[in-house]
Design a protein around this motif. Sequence first.
Motif, mmCIF file in Angstrom:
data_model
loop_
_atom_site.group_PDB
_atom_site.id
_atom_site.type_symbol
_atom_site.label_atom_id
_atom_site.label_comp_id
_atom_site.label_asym_id
_atom_site.label_seq_id
_atom_site.Cartn_x
_atom_site.Cartn_y
_atom_site.Cartn_z
ATOM 1 N N VAL A 99 -14.433 13.687 -18.725
ATOM 2 C CA VAL A 99 -14.250 13.036 -19.658
ATOM 3 C C VAL A 99 -13.861 13.934 -20.746
ATOM 4 N N PHE A 100 -15.314 13.900 -21.108
ATOM 5 C CA PHE A 100 -15.110 14.963 -22.425
ATOM 6 C C PHE A 100 -14.780 16.295 -22.378
ATOM 7 N N ASP A 101 -14.930 17.038 -21.511
ATOM 8 C CA ASP A 101 -14.206 18.596 -20.755
ATOM 9 C C ASP A 101 -12.785 18.756 -21.346
ATOM 10 N N VAL A 102 -12.939 17.793 -20.301
ATOM 11 C CA VAL A 102 -10.875 17.219 -20.135
ATOM 12 C C VAL A 102 -10.034 17.013 -22.244
ATOM 13 N N TRP A 103 -10.583 16.486 -22.477
ATOM 14 C CA TRP A 103 -10.619 15.814 -24.056
ATOM 15 C C TRP A 103 -10.739 17.004 -24.812
ATOM 16 N N ILE A 104 -11.074 17.768 -24.501
ATOM 17 C CA ILE A 104 -11.788 19.364 -25.849
ATOM 18 C C ILE A 104 -10.343 19.909 -25.396
ATOM 19 N N ASP A 105 -10.205 20.333 -24.452
ATOM 20 C CA ASP A 105 -8.881 21.343 -23.654
ATOM 21 C C ASP A 105 -7.619 20.692 -23.872
ATOM 22 N N SER A 106 -7.588 19.049 -24.055
ATOM 23 C CA SER A 106 -6.299 18.304 -24.402
ATOM 24 C C SER A 106 -6.214 18.651 -26.064
ATOM 25 N N ILE A 107 -7.094 19.502 -27.230
ATOM 26 C CA ILE A 107 -7.070 19.165 -28.222
ATOM 27 C C ILE A 107 -6.679 20.956 -28.337
ATOM 28 N N GLY A 108 -7.117 21.615 -27.656
ATOM 29 C CA GLY A 108 -7.360 22.426 -27.708
ATOM 30 C C GLY A 108 -8.972 23.420 -28.606
ATOM 31 N N VAL A 109 -9.539 22.667 -28.413
ATOM 32 C CA VAL A 109 -10.765 23.488 -29.253
ATOM 33 C C VAL A 109 -11.148 24.385 -28.531
ATOM 34 N N ARG A 110 -11.693 24.001 -27.338
ATOM 35 C CA ARG A 110 -12.420 25.422 -26.599
ATOM 36 C C ARG A 110 -11.332 26.630 -26.527
ATOM 37 N N LYS A 111 -9.771 26.642 -26.461
ATOM 38 C CA LYS A 111 -9.111 27.655 -26.191
ATOM 39 C C LYS A 111 -9.308 28.068 -27.923
ATOM 40 N N LEU A 112 -9.061 27.585 -28.888
ATOM 41 C CA LEU A 112 -9.449 27.890 -30.038
ATOM 42 C C LEU A 112 -10.783 28.561 -30.244
ATOM 43 N N ILE A 113 -12.594 28.272 -30.553
ATOM 44 C CA ILE A 113 -13.129 28.648 -29.708
ATOM 45 C C ILE A 113 -13.358 29.774 -29.212
ATOM 46 N N LEU A 114 -12.887 29.880 -27.462
ATOM 47 C CA LEU A 114 -12.861 31.365 -27.201
ATOM 48 C C LEU A 114 -12.076 32.683 -27.720
ATOM 49 N N GLU A 115 -11.310 31.816 -28.696
ATOM 50 C CA GLU A 115 -9.822 33.069 -29.546
ATOM 51 C C GLU A 115 -10.692 33.826 -30.652
ATOM 52 N N GLN A 116 -11.637 32.439 -31.064
ATOM 53 C CA GLN A 116 -12.338 33.276 -32.621
ATOM 54 C C GLN A 116 -13.574 34.275 -32.023
ATOM 55 N N LYS A 117 -13.974 33.949 -30.691
ATOM 56 C CA LYS A 117 -15.158 34.848 -30.437
ATOM 57 C C LYS A 117 -14.210 36.319 -29.008
ATOM 58 N N ALA A 118 -13.575 36.261 -29.304
ATOM 59 C CA ALA A 118 -13.211 37.194 -29.214
ATOM 60 C C ALA A 118 -12.577 37.839 -30.341
ATOM 61 N N ASP A 119 -12.224 37.427 -31.044
ATOM 62 C CA ASP A 119 -11.950 37.966 -32.395
ATOM 63 C C ASP A 119 -12.655 38.493 -33.308
ATOM 64 N N ALA A 120 -13.933 38.108 -32.919
ATOM 65 C CA ALA A 120 -15.194 38.457 -33.687
ATOM 66 C C ALA A 120 -16.197 39.856 -33.146
ATOM 67 N N LYS A 121 -15.716 40.029 -31.668
ATOM 68 C CA LYS A 121 -15.754 40.341 -30.791
ATOM 69 C C LYS A 121 -14.724 41.764 -30.609
#
Length: 133
Positions: free
Chosen positions: A94-116
């Motif tokens: 439930v928590f994982d689906v909610w996180i994905d639905s609000i775009g947080v995980r995508k944002l974190i991954l994008e920030q990590k990619a930018d930092a890398k």
Amino acid sequence: MSGIIEIQLGGQVRTLRFNNWQKEALGKVLGQDPLKAAKTLSARAKDSIIDVIFDLVYTGLIGAYRAQRKDIDFTEAEVGEWVGDAENAALAGVFDVWIDSIGVRKLILEQKADAKGSVQSRRVKKKPAPGKK
């Protein structure tokens, strides 16, 4: 936004939807603007993850029922009992689906990619070896 999950609650499989109806319900549960509710909920996770999961399950059920135009046939107390008895893996889902639905995980991954990318693209001037110019 298509955050949908089915989990076993109260002896039956129930659908939770993290949609605009859910956002509105979450805002009401937390007593604030629905657009700020996700941030508040994330901060509350540090104190009690099970309370956060309860809020997500309860409002996710409302999101599913409202989208299907079904009458709400459960109470907060019933949902509390269901969450208390639910499998840990289902609640984590439930928590994982909610996180994905609000775009947080995508944002974190994008920030990590930018930092890398930033780290890899940094140019460092080498100092000449002693005796060389």
